[in-house]
Scaffold this motif. Sequence first.
Motif, short mmCIF file in Angstrom:
data_model
loop_
_atom_site.label_atom_id
_atom_site.label_comp_id
_atom_site.label_asym_id
_atom_site.label_seq_id
_atom_site.Cartn_x
_atom_site.Cartn_y
_atom_site.Cartn_z
N GLY A 1 -6.20 -4.67 17.09
CA GLY A 1 -4.63 -5.18 17.32
C GLY A 1 -4.53 -6.76 17.36
O GLY A 1 -3.43 -7.30 17.61
N ILE B 1 4.37 -5.56 15.64
CA ILE B 1 3.09 -5.51 15.12
C ILE B 1 2.21 -6.73 15.22
O ILE B 1 0.97 -6.77 14.95
CB ILE B 1 3.14 -4.77 13.89
N VAL C 1 0.28 5.13 5.34
CA VAL C 1 1.28 5.78 6.40
C VAL C 1 2.51 5.11 6.70
O VAL C 1 3.31 5.94 7.19
CB VAL C 1 0.48 6.19 7.58
N TYR D 1 -1.54 -5.29 19.73
CA TYR D 1 -0.44 -4.16 19.56
C TYR D 1 -0.88 -3.31 18.76
O TYR D 1 -1.22 -3.75 17.50
CB TYR D 1 1.06 -4.86 19.31
N ASP E 1 0.80 -1.14 0.08
CA ASP E 1 0.07 -0.04 0.10
C ASP E 1 0.94 1.32 -0.14
O ASP E 1 2.04 1.03 0.16
CB ASP E 1 -1.10 -0.03 1.18
N GLY F 1 -9.43 -0.63 14.81
CA GLY F 1 -8.49 -1.78 14.79
C GLY F 1 -8.69 -2.53 16.40
O GLY F 1 -8.89 -1.93 17.19
#
Length: 360
Positions: free
Chosen positions: A325, A306, A296, A311, A293, A323
């Motif tokens: 996590g 991650i 960000v 998390y 993608d 989200g």
Amino acid sequence: MSLRNKILLAFFLTVSAMLVALALILQAEVRRHFLSVVCPEINSVSPSLTQQIQIHFEQALAQSLMWTVLVFVVATAGAAVLVSRAITRRILGMRTQALEIAHGKWGTTVPVEGRDELSSLATTLNFLSQQLQKQEELRKNLMQDLAHELRTPLTTLRSHIQAFYDGLWEPTRERLYSCLEEIERFETLVASVETLYEADAAVETAQPDSPSTDLNHVAESTIHLFEPRCAQAGIRLELRTPDAPVRTVAQAQHVSQILSNLLDNAVKFTPQGGLIVVEIGREGGKPFLSVRDSGVGIPESEIDNIFERFYRVDKSRDRKTGGSGLGLAIVKRLVERSGGSVRVESRVGHGSKFTVIWPK
Ligand code: ADP
């Protein structure tokens, strides 16, 4: 009888029996040779001398054998005590550790001495103990995280409904919608926990996957589900697949879940006007699936974290994106289940690429 006494007795009886047998054989053989070879010659010179020599010889032989047997028996008993003590001390240490594990005292270790069967047993026990401790910590963390995650939507809902009830707030459409959003967050979280639990259970009962799933086919059907969302968010979604089918051992529903979770993140973290590319192919003969993608990106220091449960890189931002996590934790578990691995490349401000590779 204890193991130590058994070892002692076995050692002692074996060596004593061997020594007594050896002494008897030695005595019989030496006597026979002495009488048949040495004595006839001396007997022809002096019969009484023969008798005396024979008596002395037999006494000397009997006494030296007796001393030898005695010394050996004592030495063997000493050695048996030392050996059995060394063995049973290690076994008793492991027994104590096993009892501690049974009573929930995990993480303890016994010293691993040498490289024999007992040391391999000690290594296994230490590993078991550490694994149990790790599992317990995971369980505790999971419960804490889950409680924390559940509390937030519940508190928001409670305060909204309380305000309606007390007449402080009019139940307008927007306010009711925000309650609905919290309920949705709640449902997503519960569904993710369920999926993660299933993925965990699937890994525990790991029967090797055998289906031959065509990645092209799964990607095409999964991507259709994301097209409306991408169109709404102003994101371009592309699928790049080779002409020939790319087959993997993973189950189709697991591949679809993996791709959905990766796409879900890609859509959440890519701004309007961005691009998401899903690619299927082979790398060194191994089938792969990647989701790239132009979003960000993820700071390098966060990449290792991650995949952990609950998390989130930026908690406030992720709360807005909804989200839980758990998405990547589920991806990791499902990929591991089919013997694959996940790789992440990312640059803050430029985007991320998640690549899942399965064995050939
Ligand atoms: P969530 O369900 O909250 O998205 P995940 O386990 O899927 O949780 O992801 C963990 C965190 O990793 C996310 O909260 C996000 O901060 C980061 N992340 C995952 N995928 C991307 C991505 N494509 N771009 C940027 N950040 C990402």
